[in-house]
Design an enzyme around this catalytic site. Structure first.
Site, PDB file in Angstrom:
ATOM      1  N   CYS A   1       0.799  -1.232   0.000  1.00  0.00           N
ATOM      2  CA  CYS A   1       0.000   0.000   0.000  1.00  0.00           C
ATOM      3  C   CYS A   1       0.835   1.288   0.000  1.00  0.00           C
ATOM      4  CB  CYS A   1      -0.953  -0.016   1.185  1.00  0.00           C
ATOM      5  SG  CYS A   1      -2.031  -1.464   1.169  1.00  0.00           S
TER       6      CYS A   1
ATOM      7  N   HIS B   1      -3.308   6.755   0.825  1.00  0.00           N
ATOM      8  CA  HIS B   1      -3.689   5.383   0.470  1.00  0.00           C
ATOM      9  C   HIS B   1      -5.115   5.142   0.954  1.00  0.00           C
ATOM     10  CE1 HIS B   1      -4.151   1.159   0.375  1.00  0.00           C
ATOM     11  NE2 HIS B   1      -4.065   1.028   1.687  1.00  0.00           N
TER      12      HIS B   1
ATOM     13  N   ASN C   1     -10.073  -1.451  -1.009  1.00  0.00           N
ATOM     14  CA  ASN C   1      -8.666  -1.108  -0.775  1.00  0.00           C
ATOM     15  C   ASN C   1      -7.842  -1.756  -1.893  1.00  0.00           C
ATOM     16  OD1 ASN C   1      -5.959  -1.287   0.006  1.00  0.00           O
ATOM     17  ND2 ASN C   1      -6.438  -1.468   2.173  1.00  0.00           N
TER      18      ASN C   1
END
Lengths: 74, 354
Positions: free
Chosen positions: B121, B267, B298
Protein backbone atom coordinates in the site's frame (compact mmCIF):
# COMPACT_ATOMS: atom_id res chain seq x y z
CA UNK A 1 -10.23 14.33 33.23
CA UNK A 2 -11.83 12.23 35.97
CA UNK A 3 -12.62 8.55 35.70
CA UNK A 4 -16.33 9.41 35.49
CA UNK A 5 -15.67 11.83 32.65
CA UNK A 6 -13.57 9.26 30.76
CA UNK A 7 -16.41 6.73 31.00
CA UNK A 8 -19.00 9.34 29.95
CA UNK A 9 -16.92 10.28 26.90
CA UNK A 10 -16.48 6.61 25.89
CA UNK A 11 -20.22 6.02 26.26
CA UNK A 12 -21.07 9.10 24.21
CA UNK A 13 -18.56 8.40 21.43
CA UNK A 14 -18.83 4.62 20.96
CA UNK A 15 -22.30 3.10 20.52
CA UNK A 16 -21.24 -0.33 21.74
CA UNK A 17 -20.19 1.21 25.07
CA UNK A 18 -23.37 3.30 25.52
CA UNK A 19 -24.85 0.96 28.18
CA UNK A 20 -21.50 0.34 29.88
CA UNK A 21 -20.97 0.58 33.64
CA UNK A 22 -17.66 -0.01 35.42
CA UNK A 23 -18.61 -3.59 36.28
CA UNK A 24 -19.75 -4.44 32.74
CA UNK A 25 -17.84 -7.32 31.16
CA UNK A 26 -16.64 -6.03 27.79
CA UNK A 27 -17.08 -9.38 26.06
CA UNK A 28 -20.73 -9.43 27.14
CA UNK A 29 -21.54 -6.20 25.30
CA UNK A 30 -23.31 -6.85 21.99
CA UNK A 31 -20.96 -5.72 19.21
CA UNK A 32 -17.76 -5.79 21.30
CA UNK A 33 -15.36 -6.93 18.56
CA UNK A 34 -12.24 -5.85 16.67
CA UNK A 35 -14.11 -2.87 15.20
CA UNK A 36 -15.09 -1.69 18.70
CA UNK A 37 -11.45 -1.99 19.74
CA UNK A 38 -10.44 0.22 16.79
CA UNK A 39 -13.02 2.78 17.90
CA UNK A 40 -11.53 2.82 21.42
CA UNK A 41 -8.02 3.28 19.95
CA UNK A 42 -9.32 6.16 17.82
CA UNK A 43 -11.24 7.72 20.73
CA UNK A 44 -8.17 7.71 22.97
CA UNK A 45 -6.06 9.19 20.19
CA UNK A 46 -8.51 12.05 19.56
CA UNK A 47 -9.64 12.73 23.10
CA UNK A 48 -6.38 12.31 25.02
CA UNK A 49 -3.61 12.04 22.39
CA UNK A 50 -2.91 8.60 23.84
CA UNK A 51 -1.61 5.59 21.93
CA UNK A 52 -3.51 2.62 23.32
CA UNK A 53 -2.68 -0.65 21.59
CA UNK A 54 -5.14 -3.33 20.53
CA UNK A 55 -3.68 -6.14 22.70
CA UNK A 56 -3.84 -3.84 25.76
CA UNK A 57 -7.57 -3.31 25.16
CA UNK A 58 -8.14 -7.01 24.45
CA UNK A 59 -6.55 -7.81 27.82
CA UNK A 60 -9.24 -5.74 29.61
CA UNK A 61 -12.00 -7.93 31.08
CA UNK A 62 -14.33 -5.22 32.37
CA UNK A 63 -15.00 -1.57 31.65
CA UNK A 64 -13.20 -0.80 34.92
CA UNK A 65 -10.08 -2.49 33.51
CA UNK A 66 -10.35 -0.31 30.40
CA UNK A 67 -10.63 2.82 32.52
CA UNK A 68 -7.61 1.67 34.57
CA UNK A 69 -5.67 1.26 31.32
CA UNK A 70 -6.54 4.72 30.01
CA UNK A 71 -5.73 6.31 33.37
CA UNK A 72 -2.41 4.46 33.56
CA UNK A 73 -1.36 5.79 30.15
CA UNK A 74 -2.53 9.37 30.75
CA UNK B 1 14.78 9.73 4.76
CA UNK B 2 14.06 13.00 3.03
CA UNK B 3 14.73 13.35 -0.67
CA UNK B 4 14.21 16.33 -2.97
CA UNK B 5 14.16 15.81 -6.74
CA UNK B 6 13.87 18.46 -9.43
CA UNK B 7 13.01 18.71 -13.11
CA UNK B 8 10.49 15.90 -13.24
CA UNK B 9 6.81 15.83 -14.08
CA UNK B 10 3.93 13.44 -13.72
CA UNK B 11 2.77 13.16 -17.32
CA UNK B 12 -0.17 10.77 -17.06
CA UNK B 13 -2.09 8.27 -14.93
CA UNK B 14 -4.48 5.41 -15.69
CA UNK B 15 -6.14 2.79 -13.49
CA UNK B 16 -7.84 -0.45 -14.48
CA UNK B 17 -9.92 -2.31 -11.90
CA UNK B 18 -11.17 -5.86 -11.66
CA UNK B 19 -14.53 -6.48 -13.32
CA UNK B 20 -16.40 -8.44 -10.66
CA UNK B 21 -18.54 -6.34 -8.31
CA UNK B 22 -18.78 -7.56 -4.71
CA UNK B 23 -21.32 -6.01 -2.33
CA UNK B 24 -20.33 -5.88 1.35
CA UNK B 25 -23.82 -6.35 2.79
CA UNK B 26 -24.92 -9.02 0.30
CA UNK B 27 -21.70 -11.00 0.83
CA UNK B 28 -22.08 -10.77 4.60
CA UNK B 29 -25.69 -11.93 4.52
CA UNK B 30 -24.69 -14.84 2.28
CA UNK B 31 -22.07 -15.77 4.90
CA UNK B 32 -24.81 -15.89 7.52
CA UNK B 33 -23.93 -12.65 9.30
CA UNK B 34 -26.41 -10.36 11.03
CA UNK B 35 -27.67 -7.46 8.88
CA UNK B 36 -27.60 -4.91 11.73
CA UNK B 37 -23.97 -5.76 12.54
CA UNK B 38 -23.06 -5.55 8.85
CA UNK B 39 -24.71 -2.17 8.49
CA UNK B 40 -22.94 -0.91 11.61
CA UNK B 41 -19.59 -1.96 10.16
CA UNK B 42 -20.44 -0.57 6.71
CA UNK B 43 -21.37 2.77 8.24
CA UNK B 44 -18.40 3.00 10.59
CA UNK B 45 -15.64 1.76 8.30
CA UNK B 46 -17.15 2.91 5.01
CA UNK B 47 -17.51 -0.34 3.10
CA UNK B 48 -20.03 -0.66 0.27
CA UNK B 49 -18.73 -2.20 -2.95
CA UNK B 50 -15.42 -3.40 -4.29
CA UNK B 51 -14.18 -4.58 -7.68
CA UNK B 52 -12.19 -7.80 -7.79
CA UNK B 53 -10.38 -9.46 -10.68
CA UNK B 54 -12.21 -12.07 -12.75
CA UNK B 55 -10.86 -15.62 -12.72
CA UNK B 56 -7.49 -15.79 -14.50
CA UNK B 57 -6.89 -12.03 -14.50
CA UNK B 58 -3.74 -10.88 -12.70
CA UNK B 59 -2.20 -7.60 -11.61
CA UNK B 60 -0.02 -7.81 -14.73
CA UNK B 61 -3.13 -7.92 -16.94
CA UNK B 62 -4.70 -4.97 -15.12
CA UNK B 63 -1.51 -2.88 -15.32
CA UNK B 64 -0.98 -3.78 -18.98
CA UNK B 65 -4.50 -2.61 -19.80
CA UNK B 66 -3.97 0.64 -17.88
CA UNK B 67 -0.64 1.19 -19.67
CA UNK B 68 -2.03 0.56 -23.15
CA UNK B 69 -4.93 2.95 -22.54
CA UNK B 70 -2.62 5.62 -21.09
CA UNK B 71 -0.11 5.43 -23.94
CA UNK B 72 -2.99 5.70 -26.46
CA UNK B 73 -4.45 8.67 -24.58
CA UNK B 74 -1.04 10.39 -24.56
CA UNK B 75 -0.26 9.50 -28.17
CA UNK B 76 2.97 7.80 -27.13
CA UNK B 77 4.71 4.78 -28.60
CA UNK B 78 5.77 2.13 -26.07
CA UNK B 79 9.31 2.19 -27.46
CA UNK B 80 9.72 5.70 -26.03
CA UNK B 81 9.75 4.25 -22.48
CA UNK B 82 13.25 4.18 -20.99
CA UNK B 83 12.54 2.11 -17.85
CA UNK B 84 9.61 0.04 -16.58
CA UNK B 85 9.09 -0.36 -12.82
CA UNK B 86 6.46 -2.71 -11.42
CA UNK B 87 5.29 -2.42 -7.82
CA UNK B 88 3.45 -5.56 -6.76
CA UNK B 89 3.21 -8.29 -4.14
CA UNK B 90 1.11 -10.50 -6.41
CA UNK B 91 3.37 -11.14 -9.43
CA UNK B 92 2.40 -13.69 -12.07
CA UNK B 93 5.31 -15.95 -11.13
CA UNK B 94 8.07 -16.30 -8.54
CA UNK B 95 10.44 -15.70 -11.47
CA UNK B 96 10.75 -13.72 -13.70
CA UNK B 97 9.51 -10.40 -12.37
CA UNK B 98 6.34 -8.77 -13.66
CA UNK B 99 8.24 -5.83 -15.18
CA UNK B 100 10.06 -8.19 -17.57
CA UNK B 101 6.79 -9.82 -18.64
CA UNK B 102 5.25 -6.39 -19.22
CA UNK B 103 8.39 -5.34 -21.11
CA UNK B 104 7.75 -8.19 -23.58
CA UNK B 105 4.02 -7.58 -23.79
CA UNK B 106 4.50 -3.91 -24.64
CA UNK B 107 7.42 -4.55 -27.01
CA UNK B 108 9.84 -2.22 -25.20
CA UNK B 109 13.37 -1.56 -26.37
CA UNK B 110 16.14 -3.88 -25.12
CA UNK B 111 17.90 -0.79 -23.78
CA UNK B 112 15.02 -0.30 -21.31
CA UNK B 113 15.62 -2.03 -17.94
CA UNK B 114 12.64 -3.63 -16.19
CA UNK B 115 12.43 -4.43 -12.49
CA UNK B 116 9.95 -4.96 -9.67
CA UNK B 117 9.63 -3.36 -6.26
CA UNK B 118 8.07 -5.62 -3.63
CA UNK B 119 5.80 -3.26 -1.71
CA UNK B 120 2.08 -2.98 -1.05
CA UNK B 121 0.00 0.00 0.00
CA UNK B 122 2.97 2.37 0.32
CA UNK B 123 4.39 1.19 -2.99
CA UNK B 124 3.12 3.81 -5.43
CA UNK B 125 5.04 6.55 -3.58
CA UNK B 126 8.20 4.39 -3.51
CA UNK B 127 7.75 3.76 -7.22
CA UNK B 128 7.21 7.46 -7.85
CA UNK B 129 10.40 8.21 -5.92
CA UNK B 130 12.36 5.60 -7.89
CA UNK B 131 10.98 6.87 -11.22
CA UNK B 132 11.80 10.44 -10.20
CA UNK B 133 15.37 9.46 -9.26
CA UNK B 134 15.82 7.80 -12.64
CA UNK B 135 14.59 10.92 -14.45
CA UNK B 136 16.40 13.44 -12.25
CA UNK B 137 19.75 11.63 -12.02
CA UNK B 138 19.58 8.27 -13.79
CA UNK B 139 19.61 9.11 -17.47
CA UNK B 140 15.95 8.29 -18.13
CA UNK B 141 13.64 10.69 -19.94
CA UNK B 142 10.42 8.68 -19.53
CA UNK B 143 9.66 6.01 -16.90
CA UNK B 144 6.62 3.76 -16.80
CA UNK B 145 5.58 2.98 -13.24
CA UNK B 146 3.03 0.20 -12.87
CA UNK B 147 1.57 -0.53 -9.44
CA UNK B 148 -1.12 -3.03 -8.66
CA UNK B 149 -2.19 -6.16 -6.82
CA UNK B 150 -4.88 -8.82 -6.62
CA UNK B 151 -5.00 -9.03 -2.83
CA UNK B 152 -8.64 -10.15 -2.82
CA UNK B 153 -7.40 -13.64 -3.72
CA UNK B 154 -5.15 -13.87 -0.65
CA UNK B 155 -7.65 -13.33 2.14
CA UNK B 156 -9.67 -16.10 3.78
CA UNK B 157 -13.44 -15.83 3.15
CA UNK B 158 -13.83 -16.69 6.84
CA UNK B 159 -11.79 -13.65 7.91
CA UNK B 160 -14.30 -10.84 8.19
CA UNK B 161 -11.60 -8.45 9.43
CA UNK B 162 -9.71 -8.58 6.10
CA UNK B 163 -11.69 -10.35 3.40
CA UNK B 164 -14.29 -7.60 2.74
CA UNK B 165 -11.66 -4.87 2.43
CA UNK B 166 -9.70 -5.54 -0.73
CA UNK B 167 -10.35 -4.71 -4.36
CA UNK B 168 -8.05 -5.58 -7.27
CA UNK B 169 -6.57 -2.95 -9.58
CA UNK B 170 -3.57 -2.02 -11.68
CA UNK B 171 -2.25 1.45 -12.38
CA UNK B 172 0.07 3.01 -14.93
CA UNK B 173 1.92 6.26 -14.26
CA UNK B 174 4.26 8.03 -16.64
CA UNK B 175 7.01 10.17 -15.09
CA UNK B 176 9.13 12.36 -17.38
CA UNK B 177 12.26 14.46 -17.17
CA UNK B 178 11.51 18.11 -17.82
CA UNK B 179 13.48 21.31 -17.74
CA UNK B 180 11.33 23.55 -15.66
CA UNK B 181 9.48 21.87 -12.80
CA UNK B 182 9.71 22.78 -9.12
CA UNK B 183 11.11 20.04 -6.86
CA UNK B 184 9.10 17.17 -5.47
CA UNK B 185 9.82 16.19 -1.89
CA UNK B 186 9.69 12.68 -0.48
CA UNK B 187 9.84 11.30 3.06
CA UNK B 188 10.22 7.51 3.17
CA UNK B 189 10.44 5.28 6.23
CA UNK B 190 10.05 1.78 7.59
CA UNK B 191 9.41 -0.03 10.86
CA UNK B 192 10.45 -3.61 10.20
CA UNK B 193 9.84 -4.52 13.85
CA UNK B 194 6.12 -4.30 13.06
CA UNK B 195 6.33 -6.52 9.97
CA UNK B 196 4.12 -9.29 11.34
CA UNK B 197 1.13 -6.93 11.56
CA UNK B 198 0.48 -7.57 7.84
CA UNK B 199 1.83 -10.89 6.67
CA UNK B 200 1.41 -13.92 4.41
CA UNK B 201 3.66 -16.46 6.09
CA UNK B 202 3.66 -19.13 3.43
CA UNK B 203 4.80 -18.93 -0.17
CA UNK B 204 8.33 -17.55 0.17
CA UNK B 205 11.68 -19.29 0.67
CA UNK B 206 11.35 -19.44 4.49
CA UNK B 207 8.09 -21.36 4.41
CA UNK B 208 7.42 -22.40 0.80
CA UNK B 209 4.72 -24.98 1.47
CA UNK B 210 3.24 -26.81 4.39
CA UNK B 211 0.02 -27.86 6.03
CA UNK B 212 -2.70 -25.21 5.93
CA UNK B 213 -4.33 -25.45 9.31
CA UNK B 214 -7.00 -22.81 9.91
CA UNK B 215 -6.84 -20.78 13.11
CA UNK B 216 -9.78 -18.89 14.59
CA UNK B 217 -9.17 -15.64 16.46
CA UNK B 218 -11.11 -14.17 19.40
CA UNK B 219 -13.66 -12.63 17.01
CA UNK B 220 -14.20 -15.87 15.08
CA UNK B 221 -12.11 -14.85 12.04
CA UNK B 222 -10.39 -17.76 10.31
CA UNK B 223 -6.96 -17.65 8.59
CA UNK B 224 -4.21 -20.07 7.58
CA UNK B 225 -0.54 -19.49 6.72
CA UNK B 226 -1.15 -18.86 3.01
CA UNK B 227 -3.69 -16.09 3.76
CA UNK B 228 -3.02 -12.40 4.04
CA UNK B 229 -3.48 -11.89 7.79
CA UNK B 230 -3.69 -8.44 9.31
CA UNK B 231 -3.72 -7.24 12.89
CA UNK B 232 -6.11 -4.32 12.42
CA UNK B 233 -5.44 -2.60 15.74
CA UNK B 234 -1.64 -2.75 15.32
CA UNK B 235 -1.92 -1.39 11.77
CA UNK B 236 -4.21 1.37 12.98
CA UNK B 237 -1.75 2.32 15.77
CA UNK B 238 1.11 2.36 13.26
CA UNK B 239 -0.87 4.48 10.81
CA UNK B 240 -1.87 7.09 13.39
CA UNK B 241 1.70 7.21 14.72
CA UNK B 242 3.67 7.47 11.46
CA UNK B 243 1.50 8.94 8.69
CA UNK B 244 0.73 12.39 10.18
CA UNK B 245 4.41 12.77 11.17
CA UNK B 246 5.57 11.88 7.65
CA UNK B 247 3.05 14.19 5.98
CA UNK B 248 3.89 17.11 8.26
CA UNK B 249 7.58 16.53 7.59
CA UNK B 250 7.23 16.43 3.81
CA UNK B 251 5.01 19.53 3.86
CA UNK B 252 7.65 21.37 5.88
CA UNK B 253 10.36 20.42 3.36
CA UNK B 254 8.14 21.61 0.51
CA UNK B 255 7.36 24.93 2.22
CA UNK B 256 3.69 23.99 2.42
CA UNK B 257 1.19 23.69 5.26
CA UNK B 258 -1.94 21.58 5.78
CA UNK B 259 -3.92 24.74 4.99
CA UNK B 260 -2.03 25.62 1.81
CA UNK B 261 -2.17 22.29 -0.07
CA UNK B 262 -4.91 21.93 -2.67
CA UNK B 263 -5.32 18.24 -1.87
CA UNK B 264 -4.11 15.47 0.42
CA UNK B 265 -4.09 12.08 -1.30
CA UNK B 266 -3.74 9.12 1.02
CA UNK B 267 -3.69 5.38 0.47
CA UNK B 268 -7.37 4.47 0.38
CA UNK B 269 -7.39 1.96 3.24
CA UNK B 270 -10.93 2.67 4.42
CA UNK B 271 -13.03 5.75 5.12
CA UNK B 272 -12.59 5.48 8.89
CA UNK B 273 -8.79 5.62 8.61
CA UNK B 274 -8.90 8.36 5.96
CA UNK B 275 -11.19 10.52 8.03
CA UNK B 276 -9.11 9.97 11.18
CA UNK B 277 -5.87 10.83 9.34
CA UNK B 278 -7.28 13.94 7.64
CA UNK B 279 -8.36 15.23 11.04
CA UNK B 280 -5.01 14.50 12.67
CA UNK B 281 -3.00 15.96 9.78
CA UNK B 282 -5.21 19.05 9.74
CA UNK B 283 -6.44 18.96 6.14
CA UNK B 284 -10.19 19.40 5.63
CA UNK B 285 -11.99 16.25 4.48
CA UNK B 286 -13.24 18.18 1.44
CA UNK B 287 -9.63 18.39 0.23
CA UNK B 288 -8.91 14.71 0.99
CA UNK B 289 -10.31 12.38 -1.70
CA UNK B 290 -12.08 9.42 -0.03
CA UNK B 291 -14.43 8.15 -2.72
CA UNK B 292 -12.34 5.26 -4.03
CA UNK B 293 -12.52 2.80 -1.19
CA UNK B 294 -16.32 2.63 -0.94
CA UNK B 295 -16.70 1.86 -4.64
CA UNK B 296 -13.58 -0.13 -5.46
CA UNK B 297 -12.21 -1.41 -2.12
CA UNK B 298 -8.67 -1.11 -0.78
CA UNK B 299 -6.62 -1.42 -3.98
CA UNK B 300 -3.16 -1.71 -2.38
CA UNK B 301 -0.53 0.19 -4.41
CA UNK B 302 -3.08 1.22 -7.07
CA UNK B 303 -5.27 3.13 -4.62
CA UNK B 304 -3.39 6.45 -4.68
CA UNK B 305 -3.36 6.86 -8.47
CA UNK B 306 -7.02 5.79 -8.40
CA UNK B 307 -7.77 8.50 -5.81
CA UNK B 308 -5.91 11.08 -7.93
CA UNK B 309 -8.09 10.23 -10.94
CA UNK B 310 -11.35 9.77 -9.05
CA UNK B 311 -11.07 12.75 -6.74
CA UNK B 312 -8.94 15.21 -8.69
CA UNK B 313 -8.87 14.04 -12.30
CA UNK B 314 -10.32 17.11 -14.02
CA UNK B 315 -8.36 19.54 -11.85
CA UNK B 316 -5.11 17.66 -12.42
CA UNK B 317 -5.80 17.57 -16.13
CA UNK B 318 -6.06 21.38 -16.05
CA UNK B 319 -3.33 21.66 -13.30
CA UNK B 320 -1.16 22.47 -11.57
CA UNK B 321 -2.24 21.56 -8.04
CA UNK B 322 -0.20 21.59 -4.85
CA UNK B 323 -0.62 18.00 -3.66
CA UNK B 324 0.66 16.07 -0.65
CA UNK B 325 0.18 12.35 -0.26
CA UNK B 326 1.14 9.32 1.77
CA UNK B 327 1.03 5.58 1.22
CA UNK B 328 1.39 3.22 4.20
CA UNK B 329 1.16 -0.47 4.87
CA UNK B 330 3.03 -3.75 4.60
CA UNK B 331 6.62 -3.67 5.85
CA UNK B 332 5.61 -1.78 7.84
CA UNK B 333 6.47 1.08 5.54
CA UNK B 334 5.36 4.54 4.57
CA UNK B 335 6.13 7.04 1.85
CA UNK B 336 4.98 10.66 1.70
CA UNK B 337 5.41 13.15 -1.12
CA UNK B 338 4.58 16.81 -1.75
CA UNK B 339 4.84 18.99 -4.79
CA UNK B 340 3.04 20.36 -7.82
CA UNK B 341 1.20 17.89 -10.04
CA UNK B 342 -0.40 18.70 -13.39
CA UNK B 343 -1.37 19.49 -15.97
CA UNK B 344 -1.30 15.81 -16.86
CA UNK B 345 -3.15 13.24 -18.95
CA UNK B 346 -5.84 11.30 -17.12
CA UNK B 347 -7.26 8.10 -18.58
CA UNK B 348 -10.63 7.08 -17.09
CA UNK B 349 -10.98 4.32 -14.49
CA UNK B 350 -12.24 1.27 -16.38
CA UNK B 351 -12.74 -2.39 -15.55
CA UNK B 352 -10.96 -5.27 -17.32
CA UNK B 353 -12.09 -7.26 -19.16
CA UNK B 354 -14.68 -4.87 -20.59
Amino acid sequence: MTRTEILAALRADIDVLAPAEEATVLGALPGWDSLAILLVVSHCEHAYDLEVRGPQIRACHTVADLLDLIESLS
Amino acid sequence: MHSSLSNIRLAGIAVTTGSVVRDFIADGLAAGLDRAALERTAQTIGLRERRVAATGVTALDLCADATERLLAEMGLDATSIDVVLFVTQTPDHAQPNNASLLHARLGLSKSAPAYDLSLGCSGWVYGLHQASLLCAHGGAARVLLCAGDTLSRLTNPGDRSADPLFGDAGSATIVEKTGRAAPWHFVLGADGAGAEAIMIKQGGARQPTGPLTERTDADGNRTHDANLAMNGADVFNFTLREVPTAVHSVLRHAGLTPESVDALVLHQANRFILSTLAKKIGVAEARTPMGVVERYGNQSSASMPCALIDGLGERLNAGPLKVAGCGFGVGLSWGAFAGELGPLTIAPILAFPR
